[in-house]
Design a protein around this motif. Structure first.
Motif, mmCIF file in Angstrom:
data_model
loop_
_atom_site.group_PDB
_atom_site.id
_atom_site.type_symbol
_atom_site.label_atom_id
_atom_site.label_comp_id
_atom_site.label_asym_id
_atom_site.label_seq_id
_atom_site.Cartn_x
_atom_site.Cartn_y
_atom_site.Cartn_z
ATOM 1 N N SER A 72 0.823 -1.208 0.000
ATOM 2 C CA SER A 72 0.000 0.000 0.000
ATOM 3 C C SER A 72 0.856 1.257 0.000
ATOM 4 O O SER A 72 1.966 1.269 0.525
ATOM 5 C CB SER A 72 -0.934 0.006 1.221
ATOM 6 N N SER A 73 0.301 2.295 -0.592
ATOM 7 C CA SER A 73 0.921 3.623 -0.604
ATOM 8 C C SER A 73 2.365 3.581 -1.071
ATOM 9 O O SER A 73 3.266 4.117 -0.421
ATOM 10 C CB SER A 73 0.841 4.249 0.798
ATOM 11 N N LEU A 74 2.574 2.937 -2.192
ATOM 12 C CA LEU A 74 3.933 2.879 -2.733
ATOM 13 C C LEU A 74 4.401 4.258 -3.173
ATOM 14 O O LEU A 74 3.640 5.024 -3.771
ATOM 15 C CB LEU A 74 3.987 1.926 -3.926
ATOM 16 N N SER A 75 5.655 4.552 -2.889
ATOM 17 C CA SER A 75 6.281 5.793 -3.336
ATOM 18 C C SER A 75 7.356 5.451 -4.355
ATOM 19 O O SER A 75 8.199 4.589 -4.103
ATOM 20 C CB SER A 75 6.914 6.538 -2.159
ATOM 21 N N GLN A 76 7.277 6.099 -5.499
ATOM 22 C CA GLN A 76 8.306 5.851 -6.503
ATOM 23 C C GLN A 76 9.600 6.541 -6.081
ATOM 24 O O GLN A 76 9.590 7.647 -5.542
ATOM 25 C CB GLN A 76 7.860 6.354 -7.870
ATOM 26 N N GLY A 77 10.708 5.867 -6.349
ATOM 27 C CA GLY A 77 12.010 6.445 -6.003
ATOM 28 C C GLY A 77 13.113 5.696 -6.732
ATOM 29 O O GLY A 77 13.884 4.949 -6.117
ATOM 30 N N TYR A 78 13.180 5.862 -8.041
ATOM 31 C CA TYR A 78 14.148 5.102 -8.835
ATOM 32 C C TYR A 78 15.582 5.447 -8.454
ATOM 33 O O TYR A 78 15.973 6.612 -8.360
ATOM 34 C CB TYR A 78 13.946 5.381 -10.326
ATOM 35 N N PHE A 79 16.358 4.381 -8.240
ATOM 36 C CA PHE A 79 17.796 4.554 -7.995
ATOM 37 C C PHE A 79 18.516 3.317 -8.500
ATOM 38 O O PHE A 79 18.097 2.184 -8.258
ATOM 39 C CB PHE A 79 18.099 4.726 -6.508
ATOM 40 N N SER A 80 19.586 3.538 -9.216
ATOM 41 C CA SER A 80 20.423 2.445 -9.699
ATOM 42 C C SER A 80 21.884 2.858 -9.537
ATOM 43 O O SER A 80 22.253 3.995 -9.845
ATOM 44 C CB SER A 80 20.123 2.140 -11.173
ATOM 45 N N GLY A 81 22.692 1.964 -9.019
ATOM 46 C CA GLY A 81 24.101 2.293 -8.812
ATOM 47 C C GLY A 81 24.890 1.048 -8.440
ATOM 48 O O GLY A 81 24.465 -0.081 -8.707
ATOM 49 N N ARG A 82 26.027 1.266 -7.798
ATOM 50 C CA ARG A 82 26.874 0.136 -7.414
ATOM 51 C C ARG A 82 27.327 0.317 -5.973
ATOM 52 O O ARG A 82 27.509 1.432 -5.478
ATOM 53 C CB ARG A 82 28.079 0.011 -8.343
ATOM 54 N N ASN A 83 27.492 -0.810 -5.330
ATOM 55 C CA ASN A 83 28.101 -0.856 -4.004
ATOM 56 C C ASN A 83 29.253 -1.826 -4.097
ATOM 57 O O ASN A 83 29.069 -3.045 -4.031
ATOM 58 C CB ASN A 83 27.089 -1.315 -2.960
ATOM 59 N N GLY A 84 30.433 -1.284 -4.320
ATOM 60 C CA GLY A 84 31.568 -2.144 -4.601
ATOM 61 C C GLY A 84 31.386 -2.788 -5.961
ATOM 62 O O GLY A 84 31.169 -2.111 -6.965
ATOM 63 N N GLN A 85 31.421 -4.119 -5.992
ATOM 64 C CA GLN A 85 31.236 -4.844 -7.240
ATOM 65 C C GLN A 85 29.764 -5.211 -7.494
ATOM 66 O O GLN A 85 29.438 -5.781 -8.513
ATOM 67 C CB GLN A 85 32.079 -6.132 -7.211
ATOM 68 N N LYS A 86 28.901 -4.894 -6.539
ATOM 69 C CA LYS A 86 27.505 -5.302 -6.617
ATOM 70 C C LYS A 86 26.633 -4.199 -7.230
ATOM 71 O O LYS A 86 26.773 -3.021 -6.910
ATOM 72 C CB LYS A 86 26.972 -5.632 -5.224
ATOM 73 N N THR A 87 25.713 -4.619 -8.122
ATOM 74 C CA THR A 87 24.731 -3.691 -8.688
ATOM 75 C C THR A 87 23.552 -3.575 -7.727
ATOM 76 O O THR A 87 23.024 -4.585 -7.243
ATOM 77 C CB THR A 87 24.224 -4.189 -10.050
ATOM 78 N N VAL A 88 23.155 -2.343 -7.459
ATOM 79 C CA VAL A 88 22.011 -2.120 -6.572
ATOM 80 C C VAL A 88 20.961 -1.320 -7.333
ATOM 81 O O VAL A 88 21.286 -0.484 -8.176
ATOM 82 C CB VAL A 88 22.420 -1.368 -5.282
ATOM 83 N N GLN A 89 19.704 -1.609 -7.019
ATOM 84 C CA GLN A 89 18.608 -0.889 -7.692
ATOM 85 C C GLN A 89 17.351 -0.966 -6.845
ATOM 86 O O GLN A 89 17.079 -1.962 -6.174
ATOM 87 C CB GLN A 89 18.326 -1.484 -9.083
ATOM 88 N N VAL A 90 16.553 0.095 -6.877
ATOM 89 C CA VAL A 90 15.222 0.110 -6.273
ATOM 90 C C VAL A 90 14.393 1.108 -7.071
ATOM 91 O O VAL A 90 14.913 2.121 -7.541
ATOM 92 C CB VAL A 90 15.278 0.491 -4.779
ATOM 93 N N ASP A 91 13.116 0.795 -7.258
ATOM 94 C CA ASP A 91 12.246 1.671 -8.033
ATOM 95 C C ASP A 91 11.103 2.264 -7.227
ATOM 96 O O ASP A 91 10.566 3.309 -7.589
ATOM 97 C CB ASP A 91 11.664 0.906 -9.236
ATOM 98 N N ALA A 92 10.696 1.584 -6.167
ATOM 99 C CA ALA A 92 9.606 2.086 -5.325
ATOM 100 C C ALA A 92 9.682 1.402 -3.970
ATOM 101 O O ALA A 92 10.299 0.330 -3.839
ATOM 102 C CB ALA A 92 8.246 1.839 -5.980
ATOM 103 N N TYR A 93 9.066 2.013 -2.990
ATOM 104 C CA TYR A 93 9.109 1.448 -1.640
ATOM 105 C C TYR A 93 7.829 1.807 -0.889
ATOM 106 O O TYR A 93 7.099 2.734 -1.246
ATOM 107 C CB TYR A 93 10.322 1.972 -0.870
ATOM 108 N N SER A 94 7.579 1.065 0.169
ATOM 109 C CA SER A 94 6.420 1.316 1.012
ATOM 110 C C SER A 94 6.765 0.971 2.446
ATOM 111 O O SER A 94 7.280 -0.117 2.725
ATOM 112 C CB SER A 94 5.231 0.466 0.540
ATOM 113 N N TRP A 95 6.468 1.905 3.355
ATOM 114 C CA TRP A 95 6.680 1.683 4.786
ATOM 115 C C TRP A 95 5.632 2.463 5.562
ATOM 116 O O TRP A 95 5.465 3.662 5.366
ATOM 117 C CB TRP A 95 8.078 2.135 5.212
ATOM 118 N N ASP A 96 4.928 1.751 6.425
ATOM 119 C CA ASP A 96 3.907 2.376 7.263
ATOM 120 C C ASP A 96 4.358 2.281 8.715
ATOM 121 O O ASP A 96 4.390 1.184 9.283
ATOM 122 C CB ASP A 96 2.566 1.672 7.078
ATOM 123 N N PRO A 97 4.724 3.398 9.339
ATOM 124 C CA PRO A 97 5.225 3.351 10.721
ATOM 125 C C PRO A 97 4.180 2.864 11.722
ATOM 126 O O PRO A 97 4.532 2.446 12.828
ATOM 127 C CB PRO A 97 5.618 4.808 11.002
#
Length: 686
Positions: A45-70
């Motif tokens: 629910s209530s997904l927020s878009q937040g595209y990010f793509s990059g690297r952490n050392g030799q690893k590829t990291v990516q996220v496009d959306a997230y959801s967190w309800d406190p």
């Protein structure tokens, strides 16, 4: 495959149209469209878009959306990665590519926990925002859901699969591919059959006793299920287990839920004795006879139709050591798919429950309410003479709909939602019953309270609907809103009157409304509800008449006959209404002039129906465009699902689904509205 190919092409056209209209890239437009589906399906629910793509050392990291309800006690963090392929024909995606994409999400979470990674990110970037959130809430996270959304076809049929853990936090993965999206859009089915394999996936089969005789209409079993096993099942499937419940388990924080948790914590060995248990259904079961008794091996489309609060509370307490001593009784009925729509709601209605389920919940699935909900989402209320834009009245058929609709939107979307559905134009099933039974001159019934009043309306409407549902049309809905406007206006004004001494406002309002209707009828006249609808307010003459009656109603209610001391009980008596109904009221002359002849009201209704049937092409085109592509997709999907569309009609509705990229012709729009009207009478049986 042809149907899926057609859906893919339509989806691509919609995504491209949205991208052009909103200035987004196609992948972003696709994700926004699917985010709404994930929300509606209860996936995230209530997904927020937040595209990010990059690297952490030799690893590829990516996220496009997230959801967190406190406020979510379960502490579920949802992360989405998007895979959108622009192609004419549907493409496929295999297990290797799926794992590769989901691994990027995992690596992002792992990286986000490290200060070194976060400090390398620009503080205004999406990556930093999400990583910083993960770092701050990590101790509150109880579960991570990784979700891949793609317009490719998943060749590895997996759903809600555990994929290990990050630290001590369990991680599950879900894939929403083209087929799954198409199933949801077409029929609301979001998954392959939900098969709970007690023996293979959740430790052990469940011993059961057969509770139905040979040849019984439905097969039934009685079981005792361990709390640890129930918690594990819910941990995998979550709210999908509760899809058929008479109400949603919306993380209620009431005394009963706290009581369940207190029992688990303090007296887990007494849980079985104290708790009412579960009522469940399944479309099919696998039962093994081991000689010494029957064992439930698996259940297809297993649903907890009563006991959602018990289940979720046990799941919330799964980390407590005492859960191993918790056992829950369960009644399981096997309901074939062709009987599910009719039988499951009845099982929900009659089952015992830990919390009292009100009569209003049971009637929520009646076609009357489904139709009113459809009208409320579609029918535009006039701007009137005190506003500058058309709005809508939100009818909440099932408890929590309005809050859910708002909560799952972004702040900008909420502003648009609030403008379209002003909070003051929100009403529930029990509100509807107050408006309608007041107008039907039953204020003493309304005074019994929301549930009893609703039960009375449910009985009457059920009978009227059974004789013929044609009268409950769009005109009926508009006049219902007019009744709501009159009622709500009285609610607002009564407390400010000099004669009002406090208390009994609810009784005064319903009695005053009923009396005005009654006195009009005594003159063989009726209130001009159509004028109220057009103005979206109460005309001055009618308002003054209502206030004049309210003062008399206040006198009758607060001065009962000798021997009657409880004013609330007095207001529930037929005698109270009888006394008010016969009293004269000093109305202003203008009030009676504002009333209309019943024949005129019937003629108005006929005229509006004719006008609706004879819409001009321009008006039809305007209405079709205002409804939007999503509405016409729903109409098309519904019509196809019940087999009530011929090829020509399918083509017309499909043309409307390409809005706003392509505008249908005026003739197509007139035909589309006619088709929608035709399907309207079938809608309640969907």
């Amino acid at each position: 495959m042809d149907e899926l190919t057609d859906f893919h092409r339509e989806l691509i056209a919609d995504v491209q149209g949205d991208a052009d209209a909103m200035g987004m890239i196609t992948a972003e437009a696709f994700l926004e469209k699917v985010s709404e589906i994930l929300d509606e399906a209860g996936e995230a629910s209530s997904l927020s878009q937040g595209y990010f793509s990059g690297r952490n050392g030799q690893k590829t990291v990516q996220v496009d959306a997230y959801s967190w309800d406190p406020t979510d006690e379960e502490g579920v963090l949802s992360l989405v990665i998007c895979d959108f392929v622009l192609s004419e024909e549907p493409q496929s995606i295999g297990k290797t590519d799926i794992n590769k994409l989901l691994t990027r999400l995992v690596e992002f979470v792992v990286a986000a926990k490290t200060r070194e990674f976060r400090e390398k990110l620009e503080e205004t970037s999406n990556g930093f925002v999400i990583a910083d959130l993960i770092a701050r809430i990590w101790k509150q996270v109880g579960k991570i859901k990784l979700i891949l959304v793609t317009n490719r076809i998943n060749n590895s049929k997996t759903d809600a699969q555990p994929v290990g853990s990050i630290g001590n936090v369990p991680v599950t993965s879900n894939v929403w591919d083209l087929s799954r999206i198409q199933r949801f859009v077409s029929s609301g089915q979001t998954r392959e059959d939900l098969i709970v394999d007690f023996a293979e996936d959740f430790g052990d089969p469940v011993p059961v006793l057969k509770a139905s005789y040979d040849g019984a209409p439905l097969e039934s079993f009685i079981a005792v299920i361990p709390g640890t096993q129930l918690a594990a099942i819910y941990d995998k499937w979550e709210a999908r287990l509760l899809e058929a419940n008479v109400r949603s388990f919306l993380q209620a924080r009431n005394k009963v839920n706290r009581g369940i948790r207190d029992t688990i914590r303090d007296e887990p060995n007494m849980f079985f004795s104290y708790n009412n248990g579960l009522t469940a259904t399944a479309e099919a079961v696998e039962i093994a006879d081991m000689g010494e008794g029957l064992l439930l091996m698996s259940a297809t489309n297993f649903q907890i139709v009563n006991g959602g609060q018990t289940t979720a509370s046990i799941h919330a307490a799964r980390k407590l050591d005492q859960l191993k001593d918790v056992f829950v009784q369960m009644k399981l009925t096997v309901v074939p798919p062709d009987l599910a729509e009719e039988v499951v709601p009845r099982i929900s209605q009659y089952a015992n429950s830990q919390n009292k389920v009100n009569a209003a919940d049971f009637f929520a699935n009646h076609p009357f309410h489904i139709r009113m909900q459809e009208f409320s989402r579609r029918v535009l209320a006039p701007a009137g003479d005190s506003s500058y834009r058309e709005t809508k009245w939100f009818y909440e058929r099932a408890r929590g709909q309005f809050a859910d609709e708002r909560a799952r939107r972004t702040p900008a979307e909420r502003k648009r939602f609030d403008a379209e559905f002003p909070r003051l134009q929100f009403f529930t099933k029990t509100d509807l019953a107050k408006f309608e039974n007041s107008y039907r001159c039953k204020p003493h019934i309304v005074s019994f309270g929301a549930q009893k009043n609703f039960g009375e309306l449910a009985r009457v409407v059920g009978e009227e609907w059974g004789r013929g549902d044609a009268g409950f049309d769009e005109v009926w809905f508009k006049r219902l809103i007019a009744k709501a406007i009159i009622f709500k206006n009285l609610e607002r004004l009564v407390p400010h009157q000099p004669w009002y001494a406090g208390g009994y406002r609810a009784n005064i309002v319903t009695y005053a409304f009923a009396k005005v209707v009654h006195d009009a009828e005594q003159r063989k006249r009726v209130l001009d509800l159509d004028q109220v609808w057009k103005l979206q307010r109460v005309p001055v003459a009618m308002e003054r008449a209502c206030l004049a009656v309210a003062e008399v109603a206040n006198e009758v209610i607060t001065h009962p006959p000798a021997g009657v001391r409880n004013l609330s009980e007095w207001a529930k008596k037929q005698a109270c209404w009888a006394e008010l109904s016969k009293l004269p009221v000093d109305y202003e002359a203008g009030f009676f002039d504002s009333l209309i002849d019943p024949d005129e009201a019937r003629a108005n209704k006929r005229d509006e129906r004719r006008e609706r049937e004879a819409r001009s092409g321009i008006e039809a085109q305007r209405e079709v465009v205002s409804q939007g592509a999503d509405y016409w997709k729903q109409v098309l999907a519904f019509g196809e699902s019940i087999g009530k569309l011929d090829p020509r009609e399918i083509g017309i509705l499909r043309a409307c689904t390409f809005l706003p990229t392509r505008i249908p012709t005026e003739r197509q729009c007139v035909a589309a509205l006619t088709i929608a009207d035709k399907l309207e009478k079938y809608y309640p049986d969907s």
